[in-house]
Design a protein around this motif. Structure first.
Motif, PDB file in Angstrom:
ATOM      1  N   LEU A 109      51.339  31.286  25.434  1.00  0.00           N
ATOM      2  CA  LEU A 109      50.692  32.470  24.883  1.00  0.00           C
ATOM      3  C   LEU A 109      49.221  32.195  24.573  1.00  0.00           C
ATOM      4  CD1 LEU A 109      53.512  33.746  22.475  1.00  0.00           C
ATOM      5  CD2 LEU A 109      52.881  34.675  24.707  1.00  0.00           C
ATOM      6  N   LEU A 110      48.942  31.003  24.041  1.00  0.00           N
ATOM      7  CA  LEU A 110      47.562  30.658  23.694  1.00  0.00           C
ATOM      8  C   LEU A 110      46.678  30.587  24.932  1.00  0.00           C
ATOM      9  CD1 LEU A 110      45.442  29.791  21.619  1.00  0.00           C
ATOM     10  CD2 LEU A 110      46.236  27.433  21.902  1.00  0.00           C
ATOM     11  N   THR A 111      47.162  29.922  25.988  1.00  0.00           N
ATOM     12  CA  THR A 111      46.347  29.809  27.204  1.00  0.00           C
ATOM     13  C   THR A 111      46.143  31.169  27.869  1.00  0.00           C
ATOM     14  OG1 THR A 111      48.377  29.222  28.421  1.00  0.00           O
ATOM     15  CG2 THR A 111      46.973  27.412  27.678  1.00  0.00           C
ATOM     16  N   ASN A 112      47.165  32.030  27.799  1.00  0.00           N
ATOM     17  CA  ASN A 112      46.997  33.388  28.339  1.00  0.00           C
ATOM     18  C   ASN A 112      45.982  34.176  27.534  1.00  0.00           C
ATOM     19  OD1 ASN A 112      48.987  34.469  30.627  1.00  0.00           O
ATOM     20  ND2 ASN A 112      50.013  32.836  29.505  1.00  0.00           N
ATOM     21  N   LEU A 113      46.013  34.009  26.211  1.00  0.00           N
ATOM     22  CA  LEU A 113      45.040  34.689  25.356  1.00  0.00           C
ATOM     23  C   LEU A 113      43.626  34.218  25.676  1.00  0.00           C
ATOM     24  CD1 LEU A 113      44.321  36.516  22.965  1.00  0.00           C
ATOM     25  CD2 LEU A 113      44.769  34.582  21.443  1.00  0.00           C
ATOM     26  N   ILE A 114      43.458  32.909  25.851  1.00  0.00           N
ATOM     27  CA  ILE A 114      42.142  32.355  26.190  1.00  0.00           C
ATOM     28  C   ILE A 114      41.664  32.928  27.529  1.00  0.00           C
ATOM     29  CG2 ILE A 114      40.907  30.241  26.826  1.00  0.00           C
ATOM     30  CD1 ILE A 114      42.704  28.764  24.822  1.00  0.00           C
ATOM     31  N   ALA A 115      42.585  33.008  28.510  1.00  0.00           N
ATOM     32  CA  ALA A 115      42.224  33.542  29.827  1.00  0.00           C
ATOM     33  C   ALA A 115      41.784  34.998  29.731  1.00  0.00           C
ATOM     34  CB  ALA A 115      43.414  33.398  30.780  1.00  0.00           C
ATOM     35  N   ILE A 116      42.501  35.780  28.916  1.00  0.00           N
ATOM     36  CA  ILE A 116      42.155  37.197  28.755  1.00  0.00           C
ATOM     37  C   ILE A 116      40.783  37.352  28.106  1.00  0.00           C
ATOM     38  CG2 ILE A 116      42.768  39.322  27.526  1.00  0.00           C
ATOM     39  CD1 ILE A 116      45.711  38.467  27.871  1.00  0.00           C
ATOM     40  N   VAL A 117      40.544  36.571  27.043  1.00  0.00           N
ATOM     41  CA  VAL A 117      39.260  36.640  26.341  1.00  0.00           C
ATOM     42  C   VAL A 117      38.119  36.232  27.265  1.00  0.00           C
ATOM     43  CG1 VAL A 117      37.899  35.648  24.456  1.00  0.00           C
ATOM     44  CG2 VAL A 117      40.277  36.318  24.060  1.00  0.00           C
ATOM     45  N   MET A 118      38.319  35.166  28.036  1.00  0.00           N
ATOM     46  CA  MET A 118      37.272  34.715  28.963  1.00  0.00           C
ATOM     47  C   MET A 118      36.998  35.767  30.032  1.00  0.00           C
ATOM     48  SD  MET A 118      38.295  30.682  29.455  1.00  0.00           S
ATOM     49  CE  MET A 118      36.990  30.421  30.660  1.00  0.00           C
ATOM     50  N   THR A 119      38.070  36.387  30.537  1.00  0.00           N
ATOM     51  CA  THR A 119      37.906  37.429  31.561  1.00  0.00           C
ATOM     52  C   THR A 119      37.109  38.611  31.020  1.00  0.00           C
ATOM     53  OG1 THR A 119      40.000  36.799  32.580  1.00  0.00           O
ATOM     54  CG2 THR A 119      39.118  38.965  33.135  1.00  0.00           C
ATOM     55  N   LEU A 120      37.488  39.076  29.830  1.00  0.00           N
ATOM     56  CA  LEU A 120      36.765  40.196  29.222  1.00  0.00           C
ATOM     57  C   LEU A 120      35.338  39.798  28.880  1.00  0.00           C
ATOM     58  CD1 LEU A 120      39.537  41.606  26.834  1.00  0.00           C
ATOM     59  CD2 LEU A 120      38.774  42.553  29.019  1.00  0.00           C
ATOM     60  N   GLY A 121      35.171  38.541  28.456  1.00  0.00           N
ATOM     61  CA  GLY A 121      33.827  38.061  28.109  1.00  0.00           C
ATOM     62  C   GLY A 121      32.877  38.050  29.287  1.00  0.00           C
ATOM     63  N   VAL A 122      33.413  37.908  30.488  1.00  0.00           N
ATOM     64  CA  VAL A 122      32.588  37.938  31.692  1.00  0.00           C
ATOM     65  C   VAL A 122      32.490  39.360  32.247  1.00  0.00           C
ATOM     66  CG1 VAL A 122      32.420  37.160  34.083  1.00  0.00           C
ATOM     67  CG2 VAL A 122      33.102  35.550  32.302  1.00  0.00           C
ATOM     68  N   ALA A 123      33.614  40.065  32.264  1.00  0.00           N
ATOM     69  CA  ALA A 123      33.663  41.377  32.925  1.00  0.00           C
ATOM     70  C   ALA A 123      32.869  42.441  32.183  1.00  0.00           C
ATOM     71  CB  ALA A 123      35.118  41.815  33.073  1.00  0.00           C
ATOM     72  N   ILE A 124      32.964  42.446  30.851  1.00  0.00           N
ATOM     73  CA  ILE A 124      32.299  43.515  30.082  1.00  0.00           C
ATOM     74  C   ILE A 124      30.775  43.420  30.156  1.00  0.00           C
ATOM     75  CG2 ILE A 124      31.971  44.460  27.765  1.00  0.00           C
ATOM     76  CD1 ILE A 124      34.908  43.833  27.216  1.00  0.00           C
ATOM     77  N   PRO A 125      30.171  42.249  29.887  1.00  0.00           N
ATOM     78  CA  PRO A 125      28.691  42.190  29.973  1.00  0.00           C
ATOM     79  C   PRO A 125      28.155  42.448  31.377  1.00  0.00           C
ATOM     80  CG  PRO A 125      29.565  40.305  28.764  1.00  0.00           C
ATOM     81  CD  PRO A 125      30.733  40.975  29.403  1.00  0.00           C
ATOM     82  N   LEU A 126      28.911  42.030  32.405  1.00  0.00           N
ATOM     83  CA  LEU A 126      28.442  42.207  33.781  1.00  0.00           C
ATOM     84  C   LEU A 126      28.841  43.561  34.363  1.00  0.00           C
ATOM     85  CD1 LEU A 126      29.195  38.664  35.273  1.00  0.00           C
ATOM     86  CD2 LEU A 126      27.038  39.544  34.368  1.00  0.00           C
ATOM     87  N   HIS A 127      29.586  44.367  33.584  1.00  0.00           N
ATOM     88  CA  HIS A 127      30.010  45.709  34.029  1.00  0.00           C
ATOM     89  C   HIS A 127      30.758  45.647  35.357  1.00  0.00           C
ATOM     90  CE1 HIS A 127      27.552  47.348  30.811  1.00  0.00           C
ATOM     91  NE2 HIS A 127      26.528  46.637  31.246  1.00  0.00           N
ATOM     92  N   ILE A 128      31.632  44.654  35.475  1.00  0.00           N
ATOM     93  CA  ILE A 128      32.408  44.517  36.716  1.00  0.00           C
ATOM     94  C   ILE A 128      33.329  45.716  36.881  1.00  0.00           C
ATOM     95  CG2 ILE A 128      34.189  43.143  37.880  1.00  0.00           C
ATOM     96  CD1 ILE A 128      32.936  40.683  36.628  1.00  0.00           C
ATOM     97  N   GLY A 129      33.275  46.340  38.038  1.00  0.00           N
ATOM     98  CA  GLY A 129      34.116  47.500  38.333  1.00  0.00           C
ATOM     99  C   GLY A 129      33.448  48.831  38.087  1.00  0.00           C
ATOM    100  N   SER A 130      32.287  48.807  37.420  1.00  0.00           N
ATOM    101  CA  SER A 130      31.613  50.084  37.173  1.00  0.00           C
ATOM    102  C   SER A 130      31.099  50.660  38.495  1.00  0.00           C
ATOM    103  CB  SER A 130      30.440  49.878  36.212  1.00  0.00           C
ATOM    104  OG  SER A 130      29.483  49.000  36.758  1.00  0.00           O
ATOM    105  N   GLY A 131      31.197  51.968  38.626  1.00  0.00           N
ATOM    106  CA  GLY A 131      30.735  52.624  39.845  1.00  0.00           C
ATOM    107  C   GLY A 131      31.785  52.736  40.924  1.00  0.00           C
ATOM    108  N   VAL A 132      32.922  52.075  40.718  1.00  0.00           N
ATOM    109  CA  VAL A 132      33.992  52.154  41.721  1.00  0.00           C
ATOM    110  C   VAL A 132      34.710  53.490  41.577  1.00  0.00           C
ATOM    111  CG1 VAL A 132      36.175  51.160  42.493  1.00  0.00           C
ATOM    112  CG2 VAL A 132      34.297  49.668  41.800  1.00  0.00           C
TER     113      VAL A 132
END
Length: 230
Positions: A109-132
Motif C-alpha cells: 500500500l505504501l509503495t502504491n501511495l508513493i507511486a500515485i503521489v509521484m505520478t500526480l506530482g509530475v502530471a499536474i504541473p506539466l498539465h499532461i493530458g490537457s487538450g486531449v
C-alpha cells in the motif's frame, strides 16, 4: 522456381544478419565472459542497428520475439503459484505468516501511495493530458464503457472461481489468493498430520520451474536483439 520466387530476399538477409549477431553474442558470452546485463544492453544496441541497416524492414523477426514473449508469459502463473506455496509452507508458522502478511500488505500500500503521489506530482504541473479530446461517437463510448466496471465487480474479479482458468489467463491476483489459501491450509493440516510429501512436491516443483525460467532467461540477449530491431 515458383517456390523460390516467393522468397523475400530482404527477409533472408535480415535472418542471416540476426544469426550472425546471435553468434557474436554467443562468442562474447562464452569466450569473453561478458556480464549478462552488459550483454543485454549491447544486444539492444545491435537490434536497433539491425533495424537501421534494413530501414525497419525486419518484421520477419517478429516470430522469434513472439516465441520468447510467449515462453515468459507461460511461466509467470506457475512460477507465482508454486513460489507462494513453497515460501509459506517453508515458514510453517501461522503466527509468523500473519506478521509477514501484514507487513507485506503495508509495504504494498505504501509503495502504491508513493507511486500515485509521484505520478500526480509530475502530471499536474506539466498539465499532461490537457487538450486531449475524445471523439464523441458510439464506438468511442462503447470502448470506454468496456474498460470500466463497478467497484463491487472489480473486487469480485480478484477472487478465483476456476484456478485452471486463472492460471491459463495469468490472472495474478486470483492466483496469489488461491496459492495463499492453499498454503495456509497445508500449514494448518501440518499441525495434526504429516504433510511433508505435499511440501516436498511443491518445493521440487518450484525447483523445476525455476530451472525452466533460467533456460528462458538465458535466451534474453538473443531475444533483445530481435525485440530491439522490431
Amino acid at each position: 522456381m515458383g517456390a523460390l520466387s516467393n522468397i523475400d530476399p530482404t527477409a533472408v538477409a535480415v535472418w542471416a544478419s540476426a544469426v550472425v549477431l546471435f553468434a557474436l553474442i554467443a562468442v562474447l558470452r562464452a569466450v569473453f565472459k561478458l556480464n549478462f546485463s552488459l550483454l543485454t544492453v549491447l544486444a539492444l544496441g545491435l537490434g536497433i542497428a539491425l533495424s537501421l541497416v534494413f530501414d525497419g524492414q525486419v518484421d520477419s523477426l517478429n516470430l522469434l520475439g513472439n516465441i520468447y514473449i510467449n515462453l515468459i508469459t507461460a511461466l509467470v502463473a506457475p512460477l507465482i503459484f508454486v513460489s507462494i506455496i513453497s515460501s509459506i509452507t517453508y515458514v510453517g508458522s501461522l503466527k509468523k505468516l500473519r506478521s509477514i502478511g501484514l507487513r507485506s500488505v503495508g509495504w504494498l500500500l505504501l509503495t502504491n501511495l508513493i507511486a500515485i503521489v509521484m505520478t500526480l506530482g509530475v502530471a499536474i504541473p506539466l498539465h499532461i493530458g490537457s487538450g486531449v479530446k475524445l471523439v464523441d461517437d458510439e464506438s468511442t463510448a462503447g470502448f470506454l464503457t468496456s474498460q470500466t466496471a463497478p467497484l463491487d465487480q472489480v473486487i469480485l474479479n480478484f477472487f478465483p472461481k476456476n484456478i485452471v482458468g486463472d492460471l491459463s489467463g495469468n490472472r495474478v491476483v486470483s492466483i496469489i489468493i488461491t496459492a495463499t489459501v492453499l498454503a495456509i491450509a497445508i500449514v494448518s493440516v501440518g499441525r495434526q498430520k504429516d504433510v511433508s510429501v505435499v511440501k516436498r512436491f511443491f518445493e521440487q516443483t518450484k525447483d523445476v520451474i525455476y530451472k525452466a525460467v533460467g533456460y528462458v532467461v538465458e535466451l534474453t540477449p538473443y531475444a533483445v536483439v530481435v525485440l530491439g530491431a522490431t
